[in-house]
Design an enzyme around this catalytic site. Structure first.
Site, mmCIF file in Angstrom:
data_model
loop_
_atom_site.group_PDB
_atom_site.id
_atom_site.type_symbol
_atom_site.label_atom_id
_atom_site.label_comp_id
_atom_site.label_asym_id
_atom_site.label_seq_id
_atom_site.Cartn_x
_atom_site.Cartn_y
_atom_site.Cartn_z
ATOM 1 C CB SER A 48 -0.850 -0.003 1.278
ATOM 2 O OG SER A 48 -1.388 1.285 1.522
ATOM 3 C CE1 TYR B 227 -4.194 -2.176 5.258
ATOM 4 C CE2 TYR B 227 -3.320 0.020 4.852
ATOM 5 C CZ TYR B 227 -3.860 -1.168 4.376
ATOM 6 O OH TYR B 227 -4.034 -1.347 3.028
HETATM 7 C C1 BGC Z 1 -6.155 1.422 2.141
HETATM 8 C C2 BGC Z 1 -7.310 2.277 1.738
HETATM 9 C C3 BGC Z 1 -6.882 3.731 1.584
HETATM 10 C C4 BGC Z 1 -5.663 3.827 0.687
HETATM 11 C C5 BGC Z 1 -5.133 5.239 0.559
HETATM 12 C C6 BGC Z 1 -5.007 1.639 1.205
HETATM 13 O O1 BGC Z 1 -3.923 0.879 1.617
HETATM 14 O O2 BGC Z 1 -6.541 0.061 2.120
HETATM 15 O O3 BGC Z 1 -8.327 2.169 2.700
HETATM 16 O O4 BGC Z 1 -7.921 4.459 0.995
HETATM 17 O O5 BGC Z 1 -4.647 2.998 1.185
HETATM 18 O O6 BGC Z 1 -5.079 5.906 1.781
#
Ligand code: BGC
Length: 256
Positions: free
Chosen positions: A144, A157
């Site tokens: 991400s 996360y």
């Molecule tokens: C998340 C999303 C978020 C995006 C940008 C991703 O890793 O799962 O929920 O919108 O990052 O912030």
């Protein structure tokens, strides 16, 4: 077709980026194992499999919670039995929840880390054994932008994705001599079920879009296209790095 005959496993393939990736891999000629976590996701996974190949010859579904070691060992064993090995693992399964750190329970912390980071490790280790035996393979870890952008309320996360970045790079070094490429992709905001809060609320959606130079959230198919390319021989020189696919979000446009 970019991936004719390749044997692929996509985790978390019943929805979102995993679903789009499994479908696109199928279009590119791959044989695909469609992983889903539990009975709740089973029908969706079967629908994905049926779209890839209604005859079932090139596709299978496989249940496993990627955070449970015995499940992962069984899942990769099923792939070996079905396809004879694996050429591609897409570590896509991931979860998120909002939890301010002062209020974050250990249980919530561990749940996120177990799926997003430990799950990726377990799948890499097990699939890596099959790939090492054939001295070829590609692993794409779905990370991400939050592997490098901090996100208040999502420390667990962000820690999982930051960890995934260095897990990816370290294993890429370990396995390069074995002919296995290991890389990560870092999507920004993509229209998937992980994002209901953004997509369903017009005000939040506008706020998020303002953070994206291209002015819109991405589509799962736009991520799947990069995974397919990264997995193909066109990307034979690519390993140990993260490809960012975020419409420019990580340029922090608000700082212009
Ligand atoms: C998340 C999303 C978020 C995006 C940008 C991703 O890793 O799962 O929920 O919108 O990052 O912030």
């Amino acid at each position: 077709m970019l991936l004719e005959g390749r044997r692929a496993l996509v985790t978390g393939a019943s929805s979102g980026i995993g679903r789009a990736t499994a479908l696109r891999l199928g279009e590119e000629g791959a044989r695909v194992a469609v992983n889903y976590r539990s009975g709740r996701e089973r029908a969706d996974a079967e629908a994905v499999a049926a779209r890839i190949d209604p005859t079932g010859a090139r596709v299978c579904t496989v249940q496993a919670d990627v955070g449970v070691e015995a499940d992962v060992v069984r899942m990769v064993g099923e792939c070996r039995e079905r396809f004879g090995g694996l050429d591609l693992l897409v570590n896509n399964a991931g979860i998120e929840s909002r939890a301010p750190t002062l209020e974050m329970s250990l249980e919530v912390w561990e749940r996120i880390l177990r799926t997003n980071l430990t799950g990726a490790f377990l799948c890499m280790r097990e699939a890596g054994k099959l790939m090492a035996a054939e001295r070829r393979g590609v692993i794409v870890n779905v990370s991400s932008v939050h592997e490098f952008i901090p996100w208040p309320g999502y420390a667990h996360y962000c820690a999982s994705k930051g960890g995934l970045k260095l897990l990816t790079q370290t294993v890429a070094l370990e396995w390069a001599p074995l002919g296995i490429r290991v890389l990560a992709i870092a999507p920004g905001a993509i229209a998937t079920p992980i994002n209901p809060g953004i997509l369903d609320d017009p005000q939040t959606l506008r706020r998020v879009e303002a953070e994206i130079p291209l002015g819109r959230v991405g589509r799962p198919e736009e991520i799947a296209a990069v995974v397919v390319w990264a997995a193909s021989d066109e990307a034979a020189y690519l390993t140990g790095t993260t490809l960012v696919i975020d419409g420019g979000m990580s340029t922090y446009p608000r700082f212009q």
